[in-house]
Scaffold this motif. Sequence first.
Motif, mmCIF file in Angstrom:
data_model
loop_
_atom_site.group_PDB
_atom_site.id
_atom_site.type_symbol
_atom_site.label_atom_id
_atom_site.label_comp_id
_atom_site.label_asym_id
_atom_site.label_seq_id
_atom_site.Cartn_x
_atom_site.Cartn_y
_atom_site.Cartn_z
ATOM 1 N N GLY A 65 -6.219 8.756 5.431
ATOM 2 C CA GLY A 65 -5.649 7.575 6.078
ATOM 3 C C GLY A 65 -5.073 6.687 4.963
ATOM 4 N N THR A 66 -5.042 5.421 5.088
ATOM 5 C CA THR A 66 -4.173 4.545 4.298
ATOM 6 C C THR A 66 -4.804 4.059 3.081
ATOM 7 O OG1 THR A 66 -4.954 2.360 5.712
ATOM 8 C CG2 THR A 66 -2.907 3.553 6.194
ATOM 9 N N ASN A 67 -6.231 4.500 3.019
ATOM 10 C CA ASN A 67 -6.764 4.334 1.712
ATOM 11 C C ASN A 67 -7.046 5.411 0.775
ATOM 12 O OD1 ASN A 67 -7.219 1.640 2.154
ATOM 13 N ND2 ASN A 67 -8.933 2.135 3.494
ATOM 14 N N ARG A 68 -6.061 6.425 1.201
ATOM 15 C CA ARG A 68 -6.403 7.976 0.423
ATOM 16 C C ARG A 68 -5.991 7.747 -1.026
ATOM 17 N NH1 ARG A 68 -2.011 12.556 2.030
ATOM 18 N NH2 ARG A 68 -0.358 11.438 0.854
ATOM 19 N N ASN A 118 0.739 -1.166 0.066
ATOM 20 C CA ASN A 118 0.041 0.060 -0.042
ATOM 21 C C ASN A 118 1.022 1.239 -0.208
ATOM 22 O OD1 ASN A 118 -1.612 2.166 0.371
ATOM 23 N ND2 ASN A 118 -2.713 1.100 2.362
ATOM 24 N N PRO A 119 0.952 1.946 -1.038
ATOM 25 C CA PRO A 119 1.934 3.092 -1.201
ATOM 26 C C PRO A 119 1.295 4.308 -0.138
ATOM 27 C CG PRO A 119 0.354 3.051 -3.110
ATOM 28 C CD PRO A 119 0.144 1.761 -2.442
ATOM 29 N N ALA A 120 0.014 4.105 0.286
ATOM 30 C CA ALA A 120 -0.564 5.217 1.057
ATOM 31 C C ALA A 120 -0.496 4.825 2.642
ATOM 32 C CB ALA A 120 -1.980 5.611 0.704
ATOM 33 N N SER A 121 0.499 3.517 3.043
ATOM 34 C CA SER A 121 0.414 3.331 4.307
ATOM 35 C C SER A 121 1.251 4.074 4.985
ATOM 36 C CB SER A 121 1.207 1.958 4.535
ATOM 37 O OG SER A 121 2.302 2.102 4.028
ATOM 38 N N TRP A 122 0.989 4.155 6.428
ATOM 39 C CA TRP A 122 1.838 5.021 7.178
ATOM 40 C C TRP A 122 3.337 4.664 7.094
ATOM 41 C CZ3 TRP A 122 0.302 9.634 8.119
ATOM 42 C CH2 TRP A 122 -1.032 9.934 8.237
ATOM 43 N N GLY A 123 3.751 3.448 6.880
ATOM 44 C CA GLY A 123 4.958 3.169 6.879
ATOM 45 C C GLY A 123 5.689 3.749 5.535
ATOM 46 N N GLN A 124 4.920 4.078 4.663
ATOM 47 C CA GLN A 124 5.592 4.493 3.238
ATOM 48 C C GLN A 124 5.446 6.042 3.410
ATOM 49 O OE1 GLN A 124 6.555 3.064 0.442
ATOM 50 N NE2 GLN A 124 6.556 1.356 1.625
ATOM 51 N N ARG A 125 4.311 6.561 4.082
ATOM 52 C CA ARG A 125 4.357 8.149 4.241
ATOM 53 C C ARG A 125 5.179 8.776 5.123
ATOM 54 N NH1 ARG A 125 -1.793 7.911 4.273
ATOM 55 N NH2 ARG A 125 -1.505 9.822 5.415
ATOM 56 N N VAL A 132 15.091 12.165 -2.479
ATOM 57 C CA VAL A 132 14.742 11.047 -1.679
ATOM 58 C C VAL A 132 13.116 10.930 -1.384
ATOM 59 C CG1 VAL A 132 15.031 9.746 0.579
ATOM 60 C CG2 VAL A 132 16.982 10.692 -0.414
ATOM 61 N N MET A 133 12.475 12.139 -1.358
ATOM 62 C CA MET A 133 11.094 11.990 -1.141
ATOM 63 C C MET A 133 10.091 11.757 -2.357
ATOM 64 S SD MET A 133 10.808 15.405 1.351
ATOM 65 C CE MET A 133 9.431 15.877 0.793
ATOM 66 N N ILE A 134 10.884 11.940 -3.826
ATOM 67 C CA ILE A 134 10.117 11.635 -4.958
ATOM 68 C C ILE A 134 9.771 10.319 -4.964
ATOM 69 C CG2 ILE A 134 10.536 11.900 -7.426
ATOM 70 C CD1 ILE A 134 12.476 14.158 -6.872
ATOM 71 N N GLY A 135 10.218 9.455 -4.803
ATOM 72 C CA GLY A 135 10.144 8.200 -5.428
ATOM 73 C C GLY A 135 8.576 7.485 -4.471
ATOM 74 N N PRO A 136 8.518 7.564 -3.478
ATOM 75 C CA PRO A 136 7.449 7.284 -2.768
ATOM 76 C C PRO A 136 6.297 8.140 -2.865
ATOM 77 C CG PRO A 136 9.503 7.067 -1.264
ATOM 78 C CD PRO A 136 9.771 7.907 -2.302
ATOM 79 N N ALA A 137 6.303 9.271 -3.130
ATOM 80 C CA ALA A 137 5.402 10.374 -3.249
ATOM 81 C C ALA A 137 4.707 9.897 -4.477
ATOM 82 C CB ALA A 137 5.884 11.766 -3.347
ATOM 83 N N MET A 138 5.635 9.485 -5.704
ATOM 84 C CA MET A 138 5.233 9.280 -7.003
ATOM 85 C C MET A 138 4.536 7.914 -7.150
ATOM 86 S SD MET A 138 5.808 12.077 -8.850
ATOM 87 C CE MET A 138 5.731 12.895 -7.168
ATOM 88 N N ASP A 139 4.860 6.993 -6.180
ATOM 89 C CA ASP A 139 4.439 5.570 -6.046
ATOM 90 C C ASP A 139 2.825 5.905 -5.669
ATOM 91 O OD1 ASP A 139 6.239 4.178 -6.817
ATOM 92 O OD2 ASP A 139 6.651 3.254 -4.859
ATOM 93 N N GLU A 140 2.570 6.579 -4.810
ATOM 94 C CA GLU A 140 1.164 6.988 -4.223
ATOM 95 C C GLU A 140 0.277 7.687 -5.236
ATOM 96 O OE1 GLU A 140 -1.236 8.434 -0.130
ATOM 97 O OE2 GLU A 140 0.695 9.153 -0.676
ATOM 98 N N MET A 141 0.979 8.497 -5.751
ATOM 99 C CA MET A 141 0.355 9.342 -7.062
ATOM 100 C C MET A 141 0.081 8.331 -8.365
ATOM 101 S SD MET A 141 1.295 13.066 -8.491
ATOM 102 C CE MET A 141 1.662 12.895 -10.217
ATOM 103 N N LEU A 142 0.756 7.595 -8.477
ATOM 104 C CA LEU A 142 0.453 6.581 -9.381
ATOM 105 C C LEU A 142 -0.678 5.742 -9.406
ATOM 106 C CD1 LEU A 142 1.060 5.131 -12.164
ATOM 107 C CD2 LEU A 142 2.949 3.727 -10.993
ATOM 108 N N ALA A 143 -0.839 5.301 -7.927
ATOM 109 C CA ALA A 143 -1.858 4.340 -7.403
ATOM 110 C C ALA A 143 -3.129 5.111 -7.481
ATOM 111 C CB ALA A 143 -1.640 4.009 -5.962
#
Length: 186
Positions: free
Chosen positions: A93-96, A14-21, A145-156
């Motif tokens: 939340g994690t389903n955002r 889940n790219p929106a999980s708190w562990g990712q964000r 460093v922030m770009i990759g995880p943020a782009m993952d969530e945006m892609l989802a």
Amino acid sequence: MQEDKGIPPGWNYNPASWGQRMPIIILAIVGFFIAAYLALFQFKITSDVWEPFFGNDSRKILTSKTSQLLPIPDAALGALGYIADAVTGAIGGTNRWRTMPWIVIAFGLAVGPLGFISVLLVILQPVLYDAWCTLCLATAAISVVMIGPAMDEMLASLQYMKRVKDAGESKWKAFWGYKSIQGKVM
């Protein structure tokens, strides 16, 4: 089941999980404090700036024409950008990725361009001014460093919006989180 964990279809996490964000939010807060410190120097609130490696180079970079191109010094704009990153990263939340695509896309648009601008400013340091700024390099590294995880969530979120479109549902309502496709998680 993947849907119970908020994992987008076709993904294995889940790219929106708190562990990712949370790492992005923490980095954005650190970036904010560094950029705010540099902005204090640019606004002449402090008379000196910490530079452990490059002598007087930080002063040269922070007082350069490039840093003063806009009405607000570049470090102050960076600090504002990092606050935007932290706030948009913390909302929802994690389903955002499917319940709040608007905030996820705003998050991606806040993180992505800031990273690009940081890289550009780092390239300009030696090219235009034959100088380096340690804290400027640190903020640029944070941004990248922030770009990759943020782009993952945006892609989802963008994939979710495509599924909404393909299902013939209202993209506008889905974008603002008013409904999922026919009440299903997609």
